[in-house]
Write an enzyme that holds these catalytic residues in place. Structure first.
Site, PDB file in Angstrom:
ATOM      1  N   HIS A  40       0.697  -1.109  -0.056  1.00  0.00           N
ATOM      2  CA  HIS A  40      -0.035  -0.024   0.009  1.00  0.00           C
ATOM      3  C   HIS A  40       0.702   1.192  -0.072  1.00  0.00           C
ATOM      4  O   HIS A  40       0.415   2.314  -0.412  1.00  0.00           O
ATOM      5  CB  HIS A  40      -0.941  -0.131   1.292  1.00  0.00           C
ATOM      6  N   ASP A  93      -0.357  -7.444   1.574  1.00  0.00           N
ATOM      7  CA  ASP A  93       0.262  -6.036   1.479  1.00  0.00           C
ATOM      8  C   ASP A  93       2.068  -6.071   1.507  1.00  0.00           C
ATOM      9  O   ASP A  93       2.539  -5.976   2.759  1.00  0.00           O
ATOM     10  CB  ASP A  93      -0.174  -5.362   2.766  1.00  0.00           C
ATOM     11  N   SER A 199       4.819   2.672   7.742  1.00  0.00           N
ATOM     12  CA  SER A 199       4.344   1.455   6.801  1.00  0.00           C
ATOM     13  C   SER A 199       5.381   0.908   5.976  1.00  0.00           C
ATOM     14  O   SER A 199       6.122   2.016   5.478  1.00  0.00           O
ATOM     15  CB  SER A 199       3.119   1.904   6.048  1.00  0.00           C
TER      16      SER A 199
END
Lengths: 249, 439
Positions: A40, A93, A199
């Site tokens: 992502h 992901d 992230s």
């Protein structure tokens, strides 16, 4: 990183700082031409363009003038990653970035190991998560740090994590689902967590003195709140895809 | 009448009486003139003869003549008591012609019809050379050598003589004789008999470059010498031996010279006699030897083969280097080397040198390096060891590998591996750990 500490130099040499169209993200070095991150972070962006993505390594502090990016040659998002515009599906992901030129490793840049075949995630085992994401100052004020921070978090039992998410879903309608390609880490009392900007960064476990990439910072509901956990991509589930992608490219 | 075209005489043929095998008619007077090519004689054989028999072949007869001379007069038949039958014996003419005349009278016995005759003839080569010497004191066919040929003969002469224009007699002529075979025999004209007076003969022995001539005279050596106060001198008769770049030497006397080693591939012999005195002459055998080259020498760290006691013209030697060394000449490396002993007694190439080989710089190792353990300038048997930049890289396989410069000019490990090792990154082991002492 919520509730963490500043990482001394050379302690987390696989940490990568990504800047994707101005959004800060993390990644980890897994080879002299390969970075692993969360899908992502790079999905839906023309990330192979060096104008879009900048990659930095060997940093513990982001300082203007000292940043020297390395360049991406290609980006490989897991083919089963289907996070659409509602951004609720974080299954698979994971993404790989191939660099234009190989890196020479030293004490500040070093790859993290990939999980061994059949690696297990033992509940309670302490992991190390790091990043340049937001941190929290006194009074719940969130601030973006320019220093690499880390925090030690335990692996959470899958059912415990699932229950916490189910609980959250009762009060919030837009909570993503937990899959077997994910695992949770954190403490029920909160205060320690990864957060926005982390992230794609590493959640590593240590075994026999070696750090291996157990997880990729993926998602979570809020950061460091009581009764919530951070959710990480379970890297051990993607060994075949990682090896195949690297070999084919 | 008109002239018939000339035709080649036949080598064989057949003759039959008129109407044969029917009885011949009376009052015949038939003549056959047979001929074969010059140098041949005619042999005629009667396959059948049946002519009225009479004493002395008075009535009917077949007469065989050569040059007007009767060789035989025949009549009767094989079993007749009278008459003269040739039987199976052929008749040989002295020359290449033969005439047959068949005469019959007008009276034939009624009870027996004679059929005449049938004969075959063929040309037989005359061996002119086997003819006995004429007893009338005239000259023989050839004065020296007679060679029979089909239909003719040839005269030839011994060395030192040549055939006169009469193609029969020989005249002394011994100049211009060149002997180029590797060995041979020479002798003076007429040897061992005295030659005619005033002989001037030249013999040139000229063999291929690279060979030397040796002269070995036979025992029976006799060239007239003149005794003087200073001893015998070759005043009127001599054999002069001329070797290039050396003083000519005149030989004479009654004792053969010893072996003459000329060290030359060319020798000229001039034999001279005058109108007086007498020399029986000489003969010699000559032989040749290959010239000798100097010993080729030795090559350090190499071997010269084959090892011979002497090296002669056209001998080759080869040089091979010991393991780990290479052939070098004039700064150039050679794949192989050989040199040949030339006709001038020199080697056509000087010997090369053997230089130690080197494997060149070892392949650099990415994220590592190479350390010399032993040896010099990457030369044969030098040993290097690869290492990786620790602690960030380690050798694939984990064990330090030594490579040795081998004779094939490749760096090889003990396991015969040619390719250099690989440094793989060390993962997950930071040089500095996060310390957390607070509890």
């Amino acid at each position: 990183i919520i509730g963490g500490s500043e990482a001394p130099e050379n302690t987390i040499p696989w940490q990568v700082l990504l800047s994707v169209q101005g959004d800060r993200g993390g990644g980890m070095v897994i080879g002299d031409r390969w970075i692993m991150t969360a899908a992502h972070v790079v999905k839906h962006k023309e990330v192979a363009s060096n104008d879009v993505i900048q990659i930095y390594m060997g940093l513990t502090e982001i300082k203007t003038g000292s940043l020297s990016p390395v360049f991406a040659a290609s980006v490989h998002v897991h083919p089963d990653y289907n996070n659409l515009d509602d951004a609720l599906d974080y299954n698979n992901d994971i993404a790989l970035i191939k660099l234009q030129d190989p890196i020479t490793f030293n004490s500040s840049i070093m790859p993290v190991c990939l999980p061994a075949e059949g690696a297990t995630y033992v509940t309670g085992m302490m992991g190390l998560v790091s990043g340049f994401g937001v941190t929290e100052a006194a009074g719940n004020t969130r601030i973006l740090t320019n220093k690499l921070k880390y925090v030690h978090l335990p692996v959470v039992e899958q059912e415990t994590c699932s229950n916490s998410i189910t609980l959250l879903k009762r009060t919030k309608s837009d909570v993503p689902s937990l899959t077997n390609n994910m695992f949770c880490a954190g403490v029920p009392e909160g205060k320690k967590d990864s957060c926005q900007g982390d992230s794609g960064g590493p959640f590593t476990l240590s075994e026999d003195g070696r750090f291996w990439a157990a997880g990729i910072v993926s998602w979570g509901v809020n950061c460091g709140q009581k009764g919530t956990y951070g959710v990480y991509t379970r890297v051990a589930n993607y060994l075949d895809w990682i090896n195949k992608t690297m070999q084919e490219n | 009448c008109w002239r018939l075209p000339d035709s080649e005489p036949l080598m064989y043929g057949e003759v039959q009486s008129p109407q044969y095998p029917q009885p011949y008619p009376p009052n015949l007077q038939e003549q056959w003139d047979l001929s074969v090519p010059e140098g041949y004689q005619i042999r005629i054989t009667f396959t059948h003869l049946d002519i009225e028999a009479s004493a002395g072949c008075h009535y009917d007869a077949l007469t065989v003549l050569y040059d007007g001379k009767v060789l035989g007069k025949f009549c009767g038949h094989e079993n007749s008591a009278d008459g003269h039958h040739p039987g199976n014996h052929p008749i040989l003419s002295p020359g290449n012609r033969l005439t047959l005349i068949f005469l019959t009278d007008d009276n034939n016995p009624e009870r027996h019809q004679n059929v005449g005759f049938s004969a075959q003839y063929q040309a037989i080569d005359i061996d002119e050379c086997s003819a006995p010497e004429p007893g009338d004191g005239s000259d023989p066919l050839c004065s020296q050598i007679c060679l029979n040929t089909l239909g003719s003969y040839l005269c030839s002469c011994h060395h030192g003589f040549e055939l006169r224009s009469d193609q029969r007699t020989c005249v002394l002529s011994c100049g211009g004789g060149i002997f180029d075979e590797p060995e041979g025999h020479l002798f003076s004209p007429g040897y061992p008999n005295p030659p005619p007076h005033a002989v001037s003969c030249q013999y040139i022995i000229s063999v291929e470059n690279g060979f030397t001539v040796s002269l070995n005279f036979t025992d029976n050596f006799h060239i007239e010498s003149v005794d003087t106060l200073q001893g015998p001198v070759c005043l009127h008769h001599w054999l002069q031996v001329t070797i290039p770049n050396r003083e000519p030497m005149k030989l004479c006397g009654g004792t053969r010279p010893g072996l003459i080693v000329t060290n030359s591939n060319t020798v000229t012999l001039d034999y001279h006699t005058d109108n007086d005195g007498q020399s029986n002459g000489w003969s010699l055998d000559y032989s040749t030897n290959r010239v000798r080259c100097p010993f080729p020498g030795n090559v350090a760290k190499g071997r010269v083969t084959p090892i011979l006691t002497e090296y002669l013209y056209r001998d080759y030697v080869y040089v091979r280097c010991e393991q780990g060394y290479k052939l070098m000449m004039d700064g150039q490396e050679l794949d192989s080397f050989s040199t040949m002993c030339q006709s001038n007694a020199q080697w056509h190439l000087p010997l090369p040198e053997c230089h130690i080989i080197d494997c060149g710089e070892p392949e650099p190792l990415l994220n590592g390096g190479v350390t010399f353990m032993s040896g010099f300038q990457n030369q044969y048997l030098s040993v290097v060891q690869y290492h990786c930049n620790e602690p960030f890289y380690s050798l694939l396989g984990g064990v330090n590998v030594s490579f040795t410069c081998e004779a094939d000019r490749k760096w090889r490990s003990n396991n015969d591996i040619v390719v250099s090792p690989t440094c793989i990154p060390v993962c997950g082991q930071p040089t500095k750990h996060i310390s957390a002492y607070q509890r």
